[in-house]
Design an enzyme around this catalytic site. Structure first.
Site, PDB file in Angstrom:
ATOM      1  N   TYR A 110      -4.274  16.754   6.827  1.00 39.80           N
ATOM      2  CA  TYR A 110      -3.063  16.382   7.504  1.00 39.80           C
ATOM      3  C   TYR A 110      -2.813  17.740   8.577  1.00 39.80           C
ATOM      4  CZ  TYR A 110       1.973  16.465   8.360  1.00 39.80           C
ATOM      5  OH  TYR A 110       3.111  16.544   8.934  1.00 39.80           O
ATOM      6  N   GLU A 141       2.217  14.146  14.758  1.00 41.66           N
ATOM      7  CA  GLU A 141       1.784  14.109  13.245  1.00 41.66           C
ATOM      8  C   GLU A 141       0.622  13.355  13.058  1.00 41.66           C
ATOM      9  OE1 GLU A 141       3.912  13.870   9.095  1.00 41.66           O
ATOM     10  OE2 GLU A 141       4.384  12.289  10.657  1.00 41.66           O
TER      11      GLU A 141
END
Length: 432
Positions: free
Chosen positions: A153, A241
């Site tokens: 991530y 993101e």
């Protein structure tokens, strides 16, 4: 007093569908929410990433089955993924009204892509995030499917506490970052970015190492991180993101999925980006309200709320609920209001067939109450308002505003305070 269901809905609506909480360390989180009415499809975000040199899957976009078939053949890939392009999540488990199950399909046979696309395009896809009737699919993305050996991530976002951008990463990707932060906070890594220096080489390499990339992949991941920061600056983003930032068996670092949030104050210099915004899936009333810099949230009751400020909106919804009424919606004027906005606001509210009364609750700080009053009287006359109207005004130039309303000759019910206004609005409906 506990918040009513209506005010909770208002709060959710104001945060926007793309609001996101990112845990920066064990004790705090930062919230970033994009402009409610700017939404980009997956392929559009990937196109922006491509233009900044970020590695993504090869892909084409098609709006008809023959083009989808040709795209699959041009890819010449071992495996192809066909994705319906809608803004709602949960596409993989969605259902089309054509009978096709799933908005994401993998195949090693490019010849079947056209047939699959024919059952997607022009049909409605229903997921856990769409309305019951689903959302019509107008575009599909035909992309190269890549195996992922490991998922991480990574995000860049603006952090008020740091007065600038920060990088946040975790070696555990492909899942909700909030869950990782809650259960394994030691796996959340943060790097503060100096807005003047940008991402330094040592920072990018350290983040890549913390994400678990090793050997040549560490340098490759660091390069992708720097390119993502270039994109962040280039498009005036508040958040980029990537989940997952993945590693393939062939030794590639690839951004498989991304969400980009934009600073709406930069629209004047990001016209090309904002022109990409997909309004087709937005509520038509919300879209119309946005044209006039108004925030509109639809609810289920019959008393329309016309306010300035989110906090006042939720308080208004709660007090109506307390007195036995139900808000039909609320419409937030914000600060720099003009008479035309007031008029357009009334047009939106009166177009809702559920509305049986309107409650105007304005606390004038930077808002001039006289402007509100002039807008109200103009709207009442030109729209021939047929539902009861209760008005509570307080603040800047309020005496002049009250004079305008009282001398208008219109059947406007004045209220002394919010509690009085809510009682009168509920009573007006009860008498009907």
């Amino acid at each position: 007093m506990a918040a009513s269901m209506a005010s909770q809905a208002v709060a959710r609506g104001l945060r926007g569908a793309s609001a996101k909480y990112l845990f920066l360390d064990k004790f705090k989180c930062a919230r970033v929410s994009s402009r409610r009415w700017l939404n980009l499809q997956e392929y559009q975000s990937k196109k922006l990433m491509q233009e900044s040199g970020v590695t993504v899957q090869r892909f084409y976009v098609a709006d008809n089955p023959p083009d989808a078939l040709q795209a699959a053949k041009r890819l010449n890939a071992k495996e192809i993924v066909l994705k319906a392009q809608i803004l709602a999540g949960g596409r993989g488990k969605g259902v089309f009204n054509s009978g096709l199950k799933g908005g994401v399909h993998l195949t090693k046979d490019p010849s079947v892509v056209g047939e699959l696309a024919s059952k997607m395009l022009g049909y409605s896809l229903t997921t856990k995030q769409t309305p019951k009737e689903g959302v019509e699919v107008k575009t599909v993305m035909v992309a190269e499917a890549l195996d992922i050996t490991r998922e991480t991530y990574f995000a860049i976002l603006m952090d008020r506490a740091c007065n600038g951008p920060v990088m946040v990463g975790s070696p555990q990707g492909g899942m909700d970052i909030e869950e990782v932060a809650d259960k394994s906070p030691e796996l959340i890594f943060k790097e503060v970015i100096d807005i003047f220096e940008g991402v330094r080489d040592d920072q990018a390499l350290r983040m890549a190492a913390n994400l678990g990339f090793k050997g040549p992949l560490e340098r490759q991941a660091a390069d992708q991180i720097k390119r993502l920061y270039d994109l962040f600056l280039k498009v005036d983003a508040t958040q980029v993101e990537v989940n997952p930032l993945g590693e393939t068996p062939e030794g590639q670092v690839v951004c498989f999925d991304a969400k980009i949030s934009f600073d709406d104050n930069a629209e004047f210099r990001q016209k090309a980006v904002f022109a990409m915004g997909d309004m087709s899936e937005s509520d038509p009333t919300e879209t119309e309200a946005a044209k006039w810099d108004l925030k509109y949230i639809g609810l289920d009751g019959n008393i329309a709320c016309f306010v300035n400020g989110a906090g006042l909106a939720m308080a208004t919804c709660d007090i109506i609920d307390l007195h036995g009424g139900k808000p039909a919606n609320f419409l937030d004027l914000g600060g720099g209001v003009k008479e035309k906005q007031v008029y357009e606001a009334f047009k939106l509210l009166t177009a809702d067939p559920k509305v049986e009364a309107i409650l105007v609750n304005i606390f004038g700080g930077i808002v001039n109450c006289a402007i509100i009053a002039n807008g109200i009287t103009k709207a009442c006359r030109e729209l021939e308002l047929k539902v009861p109207l209760v008005v509570r005004l307080e603040g800047t130039n309020v005496q002049e505003a009250k004079r305008i309303l009282s001398e208008s000759g219109l059947p406007i019910v004045a209220a002394n305070d919010l509690d009085d206004a809510a009682k009168k609005a509920v009573a007006a409906i009860t008498r009907k």
